[in-house]
Design a protein around this motif. Structure first.
Motif, short mmCIF file in Angstrom:
data_model
loop_
_atom_site.label_atom_id
_atom_site.label_comp_id
_atom_site.label_asym_id
_atom_site.label_seq_id
_atom_site.Cartn_x
_atom_site.Cartn_y
_atom_site.Cartn_z
N ASP A 194 3.77 15.04 -35.22
CA ASP A 194 2.94 13.85 -35.24
C ASP A 194 3.23 13.15 -36.57
N PHE A 195 2.90 11.87 -36.65
CA PHE A 195 3.19 11.14 -37.88
C PHE A 195 2.07 10.17 -38.21
N ASP A 196 2.04 9.76 -39.46
CA ASP A 196 1.13 8.73 -39.94
C ASP A 196 1.96 7.68 -40.65
N ALA A 197 1.59 6.42 -40.44
CA ALA A 197 2.30 5.32 -41.08
C ALA A 197 1.28 4.32 -41.61
N ALA A 198 1.63 3.67 -42.70
CA ALA A 198 0.75 2.66 -43.28
C ALA A 198 0.96 1.32 -42.58
N ILE A 199 -0.13 0.62 -42.29
CA ILE A 199 -0.03 -0.76 -41.84
C ILE A 199 0.12 -1.59 -43.10
N THR A 200 1.23 -2.30 -43.21
CA THR A 200 1.55 -3.00 -44.45
C THR A 200 1.25 -4.50 -44.40
N GLY A 201 0.89 -5.01 -43.23
CA GLY A 201 0.56 -6.43 -43.14
C GLY A 201 0.72 -6.94 -41.73
N LEU A 246 5.31 -4.67 -34.67
CA LEU A 246 4.73 -4.78 -33.34
C LEU A 246 4.43 -6.26 -33.10
N ALA A 247 5.00 -6.82 -32.05
CA ALA A 247 4.80 -8.23 -31.73
C ALA A 247 3.85 -8.38 -30.55
N LEU A 248 2.71 -8.99 -30.81
CA LEU A 248 1.68 -9.19 -29.80
C LEU A 248 1.38 -10.68 -29.68
N LYS A 249 0.64 -11.06 -28.69
CA LYS A 249 0.33 -12.48 -28.45
C LYS A 249 -0.31 -13.14 -29.67
N GLU A 250 -1.25 -12.46 -30.33
CA GLU A 250 -1.97 -13.05 -31.45
C GLU A 250 -1.26 -12.92 -32.79
N GLY A 251 -0.15 -12.20 -32.85
CA GLY A 251 0.57 -12.05 -34.10
C GLY A 251 1.31 -10.73 -34.16
N GLN A 252 1.80 -10.42 -35.34
CA GLN A 252 2.57 -9.21 -35.54
C GLN A 252 1.86 -8.27 -36.50
N ILE A 253 2.14 -6.97 -36.35
CA ILE A 253 1.64 -5.94 -37.26
C ILE A 253 2.86 -5.19 -37.76
N THR A 254 2.96 -5.05 -39.10
CA THR A 254 4.08 -4.31 -39.69
C THR A 254 3.59 -2.97 -40.21
N SER A 255 4.49 -1.97 -40.17
CA SER A 255 4.13 -0.63 -40.65
C SER A 255 5.34 0.08 -41.21
N GLN A 256 5.09 1.09 -42.01
CA GLN A 256 6.17 1.94 -42.49
C GLN A 256 5.63 3.31 -42.82
N GLY A 257 6.52 4.31 -42.73
CA GLY A 257 6.11 5.67 -43.04
C GLY A 257 7.25 6.66 -42.89
N LEU A 258 6.98 7.89 -43.29
CA LEU A 258 7.93 8.98 -43.16
C LEU A 258 7.66 9.76 -41.90
N LEU A 259 8.71 10.13 -41.19
CA LEU A 259 8.61 11.02 -40.04
C LEU A 259 9.32 12.31 -40.40
N TYR A 260 8.73 13.42 -39.95
CA TYR A 260 9.29 14.74 -40.24
C TYR A 260 9.75 15.39 -38.95
N ASP A 261 10.60 16.39 -39.06
CA ASP A 261 11.13 17.14 -37.91
C ASP A 261 11.85 16.23 -36.93
N VAL A 262 12.50 15.17 -37.44
CA VAL A 262 13.15 14.19 -36.56
C VAL A 262 14.39 14.73 -35.88
N LEU A 263 14.91 15.86 -36.34
CA LEU A 263 16.12 16.43 -35.75
C LEU A 263 15.82 17.66 -34.91
N THR A 264 14.55 17.89 -34.62
CA THR A 264 14.16 19.07 -33.83
C THR A 264 13.76 18.66 -32.42
N ALA A 265 13.60 19.65 -31.57
CA ALA A 265 13.21 19.39 -30.18
C ALA A 265 11.76 18.94 -30.07
N ALA A 266 10.94 19.23 -31.09
CA ALA A 266 9.52 18.87 -31.06
C ALA A 266 9.15 18.15 -32.35
#
Length: 164
Positions: free
Chosen positions: A127-134, A104-124
């Motif tokens: 929800d997901f959770d991701a770690a902020i890594t720096g 995520l690129a914002l005026k004051e800097g960037q935020i990086t994240s990573q995580g697993l998403l589930y049900d990515v091939l379904t119509a619905a």
């Protein structure tokens, strides 16, 4: 063919992945002198461009296929930044699973994240959770997590929990 917007959610990294009003975020981070604490922000992101890379050219989602995307970041209807990321399909069973890395690129800097998403091939997609890594700039010591909820196929509401 994969419903491309399903893997975009972390952009949602998502992530990571977010929409914050930058000045209050930097002030909030600096406000406690860097001695711990958590700040929570509600965010919205909107997909603006995406590309699906079918690595084996078989026309159906399979492990290794990749979704590359960019997002505009908003808060209270005002654009405050951009974001982008890559999600790689890991599994197509049980609705599909993808590993996503988002910046995520914002005026004051960037935020990086990573995580697993589930049900990515379904119509619905789930929800997901991701770690902020720096991050960079005002977010150079950022840690925490992002919780995302799909509002529509092209819009994700994010709750960013930033700790330091």
């Amino acid at each position: 063919m994969m419903q491309h917007s399903k893997v975009v959610g972390l952009g949602a990294a998502t992530a990571l992945a977010a929409i914050l009003t930058c000045a209050p975020v930097a002030a909030a981070l600096a406000g406690d002198g860097g001695h711990g604490g958590e700040r929570a922000f509600e965010l919205v992101e909107r997909n603006i461009q995406e590309t699906f890379v079918d690595v084996d050219n078989n026309g159906v989602p399979s492990p290794g296929d990749t979704q590359v995307f960019t997002n505009d970041l908003f808060r209270d209807g005002k654009k405050v930044g951009t974001g982008g990321g890559v999600c790689t399909i890991l599994s197509t069973s049980d609705g599909g699973e993808a590993q996503c890395n988002v910046t995520l690129a914002l005026k004051e800097g960037q935020i990086t994240s990573q995580g697993l998403l589930y049900d990515v091939l379904t119509a619905a997609p789930s929800d997901f959770d991701a770690a902020i890594t720096g991050g960079t700039g005002a977010f150079s010591k950022a840690r925490g997590e992002i919780h995302g909820s799909f509002v529509s196929p092209t819009e994700v509401r994010l709750e960013v929990h930033l700790s330091h």
